[in-house]
Design a protein around this motif. Structure first.
Motif, short mmCIF file in Angstrom:
data_model
loop_
_atom_site.label_atom_id
_atom_site.label_comp_id
_atom_site.label_asym_id
_atom_site.label_seq_id
_atom_site.Cartn_x
_atom_site.Cartn_y
_atom_site.Cartn_z
N VAL A 1 0.83 -1.21 0.00
CA VAL A 1 0.00 0.00 0.00
C VAL A 1 0.87 1.27 0.00
CG1 VAL A 1 -1.72 1.28 1.35
CG2 VAL A 1 -1.90 -1.19 1.17
N ILE A 2 2.05 1.18 0.55
CA ILE A 2 2.92 2.34 0.68
C ILE A 2 3.59 2.64 -0.66
CG2 ILE A 2 4.98 3.24 1.85
CD1 ILE A 2 4.16 1.44 4.24
N PRO A 3 3.54 3.91 -1.10
CA PRO A 3 4.19 4.27 -2.36
C PRO A 3 5.68 3.89 -2.33
CG PRO A 3 2.86 6.10 -1.55
CD PRO A 3 2.88 5.06 -0.47
N LEU A 4 6.20 3.46 -3.48
CA LEU A 4 7.58 3.00 -3.56
C LEU A 4 8.58 4.04 -3.06
CD1 LEU A 4 7.59 1.11 -7.00
CD2 LEU A 4 7.76 0.12 -4.69
N ASP A 5 8.33 5.32 -3.36
CA ASP A 5 9.29 6.35 -2.94
C ASP A 5 9.28 6.59 -1.43
OD1 ASP A 5 6.72 7.57 -3.15
OD2 ASP A 5 7.66 9.54 -3.33
N LYS A 6 8.35 6.00 -0.71
CA LYS A 6 8.30 6.14 0.76
C LYS A 6 8.75 4.87 1.47
CE LYS A 6 6.64 10.22 0.37
NZ LYS A 6 7.58 10.85 -0.52
N GLN A 7 9.18 3.86 0.69
CA GLN A 7 9.56 2.58 1.30
C GLN A 7 11.04 2.51 1.68
OE1 GLN A 7 8.24 -0.88 -0.80
NE2 GLN A 7 6.16 -0.09 -1.05
N GLU A 8 11.86 3.40 1.12
CA GLU A 8 13.29 3.33 1.43
C GLU A 8 13.54 3.63 2.90
OE1 GLU A 8 17.48 5.44 0.18
OE2 GLU A 8 15.81 5.52 -1.22
N GLY A 9 14.25 2.75 3.56
CA GLY A 9 14.58 2.93 4.98
C GLY A 9 13.39 2.77 5.91
N THR B 1 -0.35 11.95 4.43
CA THR B 1 0.09 11.66 5.80
C THR B 1 1.37 10.83 5.79
OG1 THR B 1 -2.20 11.76 6.57
CG2 THR B 1 -0.62 10.64 8.01
N LEU B 2 1.43 9.82 4.93
CA LEU B 2 2.64 9.00 4.83
C LEU B 2 3.85 9.85 4.45
CD1 LEU B 2 1.27 5.82 3.02
CD2 LEU B 2 2.08 5.97 5.40
N ALA B 3 3.66 10.78 3.52
CA ALA B 3 4.77 11.65 3.09
C ALA B 3 5.26 12.50 4.25
CB ALA B 3 4.32 12.52 1.92
N LEU B 4 4.35 13.06 5.02
CA LEU B 4 4.75 13.88 6.17
C LEU B 4 5.49 13.04 7.21
CD1 LEU B 4 1.55 16.09 6.52
CD2 LEU B 4 3.84 16.86 5.85
N TRP B 5 4.97 11.87 7.51
CA TRP B 5 5.64 10.98 8.48
C TRP B 5 7.03 10.62 7.99
CZ3 TRP B 5 1.25 6.90 9.70
CH2 TRP B 5 0.30 7.49 10.53
#
Length: 151
Positions: free
Chosen positions: A21-29, A86-90
């Motif tokens: 569910v999480i966008p690929l660009d937010k999965q690193e680390g 919200t995911l991007a901010l976190w």
């Protein structure tokens, strides 16, 4: 022992679904932790599934699903999952409320009429909005009144 193994497998499955569910660009680390916690609030389910997202950069966020791990399915996870904003901010290490608070009609300072008793016609009093999302220290976490009104 078999129950613990089954629960570990279910948590692994939930982590996989969360990663999808999480966008690929937010999965690193990103580290995804899923655990059950006992809820002490009598208004919630006895055991909640809590998903904590922690990025190596220091960003983090969490959300809960009112069910035991074994009872959570993919649709439940998606329903309670934070939106991409919200995911991007976190991920950036910034604070973000989840679930988001509802939009309100009245601004602070707005004059309002408040129902102050059981009678539908006679039990109204004039007031003014003095705060949004009002809460008392003894209220359960996440509980609030949309407005604090001075009568």
């Amino acid at each position: 022992q078999a129950l613990k193994k089954a629960k570990k497998l279910k948590i692994k499955q939930l982590k996989q679904w969360a990663a999808e569910v999480i966008p690929l660009d937010k999965q690193e680390g990103l580290n995804i932790n899923i655990e059950e916690i006992q809820c002490g609030d009598p208004n919630c389910s006895p055991i909640d599934t809590v998903v904590t997202l922690i990025w190596n950069s220091g960003g983090k966020g969490m959300f809960g699903i009112p069910a035991e791990v074994d009872d959570v399915n993919r649709e439940d996870l998606i329903q309670f999952f934070p939106d991409s904003e919200t995911l991007a901010l976190w991920a950036e290490g910034k604070e973000a409320q989840w679930p988001k608070l509802p939009d309100l009609r009245f601004e602070v300072g707005h004059k309002v009429e408040c129902r102050v008793g059981p009678h539908p016609v006679n039990d109204w009093a004039p007031g003014a909005v003095i705060a949004h999302y009002y809460s008392e220290p003894h209220w359960p976490p996440g509980n609030f009144a949309p407005y604090q009104v001075e009568l």
